[in-house]
Design a protein around this motif. Structure first.
Motif, mmCIF file in Angstrom:
data_model
loop_
_atom_site.group_PDB
_atom_site.id
_atom_site.type_symbol
_atom_site.label_atom_id
_atom_site.label_comp_id
_atom_site.label_asym_id
_atom_site.label_seq_id
_atom_site.Cartn_x
_atom_site.Cartn_y
_atom_site.Cartn_z
ATOM 1 N N ASP A 45 1.036 -1.355 -0.275
ATOM 2 C CA ASP A 45 -0.088 0.256 0.317
ATOM 3 C C ASP A 45 1.097 1.185 -0.437
ATOM 4 N N GLY A 46 2.250 1.466 -0.292
ATOM 5 C CA GLY A 46 3.226 2.357 -0.301
ATOM 6 C C GLY A 46 4.094 2.153 0.770
ATOM 7 N N PRO A 47 5.218 3.227 0.774
ATOM 8 C CA PRO A 47 6.603 2.458 1.346
ATOM 9 C C PRO A 47 5.786 2.891 2.976
ATOM 10 N N ILE A 48 6.504 2.001 4.144
ATOM 11 C CA ILE A 48 5.965 2.582 5.110
ATOM 12 C C ILE A 48 7.381 3.075 6.043
ATOM 13 N N VAL A 49 8.404 2.899 5.550
ATOM 14 C CA VAL A 49 9.478 3.771 6.103
ATOM 15 C C VAL A 49 10.659 5.047 4.959
ATOM 16 N N GLU A 50 10.173 6.498 5.741
ATOM 17 C CA GLU A 50 10.055 7.399 4.938
ATOM 18 C C GLU A 50 11.764 7.667 4.482
ATOM 19 N N SER A 51 12.076 7.901 5.672
ATOM 20 C CA SER A 51 14.571 7.672 5.528
ATOM 21 C C SER A 51 14.545 6.851 6.559
ATOM 22 N N PHE A 52 16.007 6.319 6.258
ATOM 23 C CA PHE A 52 17.344 5.568 7.069
ATOM 24 C C PHE A 52 18.121 6.287 7.606
ATOM 25 N N SER A 53 18.518 5.915 9.206
ATOM 26 C CA SER A 53 19.947 6.220 8.936
ATOM 27 C C SER A 53 20.580 5.718 10.126
ATOM 28 N N ALA A 54 21.747 5.653 10.154
ATOM 29 C CA ALA A 54 22.842 4.685 10.400
ATOM 30 C C ALA A 54 24.878 5.084 10.002
ATOM 31 N N LYS A 55 24.302 4.797 12.409
ATOM 32 C CA LYS A 55 25.814 5.457 13.362
ATOM 33 C C LYS A 55 26.205 4.162 13.689
ATOM 34 N N THR A 56 28.283 4.794 13.271
ATOM 35 C CA THR A 56 28.304 3.368 14.020
ATOM 36 C C THR A 56 28.744 3.718 15.241
ATOM 37 N N LEU A 57 28.855 3.451 16.418
ATOM 38 C CA LEU A 57 29.086 3.524 17.840
ATOM 39 C C LEU A 57 30.672 2.979 18.358
ATOM 40 N N LYS A 58 31.209 3.331 18.599
ATOM 41 C CA LYS A 58 32.500 2.777 19.346
ATOM 42 C C LYS A 58 32.427 2.864 21.308
ATOM 43 N N PRO A 59 32.229 2.289 21.525
ATOM 44 C CA PRO A 59 32.145 2.087 23.459
ATOM 45 C C PRO A 59 33.698 3.157 23.760
ATOM 46 N N THR A 60 33.367 3.671 24.906
ATOM 47 C CA THR A 60 34.346 4.655 25.723
ATOM 48 C C THR A 60 34.981 3.354 26.616
ATOM 49 N N THR A 61 36.350 3.658 26.770
ATOM 50 C CA THR A 61 36.563 2.664 27.913
ATOM 51 C C THR A 61 35.711 2.517 28.965
ATOM 52 N N PHE A 62 35.101 3.326 29.673
ATOM 53 C CA PHE A 62 34.263 3.721 30.741
ATOM 54 C C PHE A 62 32.736 3.029 30.084
ATOM 55 N N SER A 63 32.245 2.733 29.340
ATOM 56 C CA SER A 63 30.964 2.316 28.728
ATOM 57 C C SER A 63 31.149 1.005 29.401
ATOM 58 N N GLY A 64 29.719 1.134 30.303
ATOM 59 C CA GLY A 64 29.048 -0.459 30.442
ATOM 60 C C GLY A 64 28.642 -1.575 29.174
ATOM 61 N N LEU A 65 28.852 -0.571 28.109
ATOM 62 C CA LEU A 65 28.619 -1.752 26.908
ATOM 63 C C LEU A 65 29.977 -2.369 26.235
#
Length: 107
Positions: free
Chosen positions: A86-106
């Motif tokens: 019935d037509g597009p469901i996503v208008e736009s998309f973005s992606a970012k790479t995230l590198k954890p800092t030394t003090f990150s819990g992840l």
């Protein structure tokens, strides 16, 4: 190791369709391919609806290999086609790479 923050700006009124497509079949395909999800969130602000999620990767090579396999998966291709009947469901998309800092819990 790094994380990837992916954001989908949904076509107005179509957030539910994006969420449904992730629930069936995207998450199952991700699981089968070993794509590690960390979390999913939705946001509705300033007249925009978003689906935001975080993936964990061990390397850029792993990301390239698994995302290529996902994009070629016939279940994904069928789900994309049927969800956009019935037509597009996503208008736009973005992606970012995230590198954890030394003090990150992840890490």
């Amino acid at each position: 190791m790094f994380y990837e923050l992916r954001t989908y700006i949904c076509t107005p009124g179509r957030l539910h369709a994006v969420v449904e497509r992730f629930e069936h079949p995207v998450l199952g395909i991700f699981h089968e391919l070993g794509i590690q999800t960390i979390g999913f969130w939705s946001s509705e602000a300033d007249g925009k609806s978003e689906l935001i999620y975080l993936l964990k990767w061990s390397s850029e090579a792993e990301r390239a290999e698994k995302m290529e396999a996902f994009q070629k998966d016939p279940r994904w291709l069928d789900a994309k086609l049927s969800s956009e009947r019935d037509g597009p469901i996503v208008e736009s998309f973005s992606a970012k790479t995230l590198k954890p800092t030394t003090f990150s819990g992840l890490q």
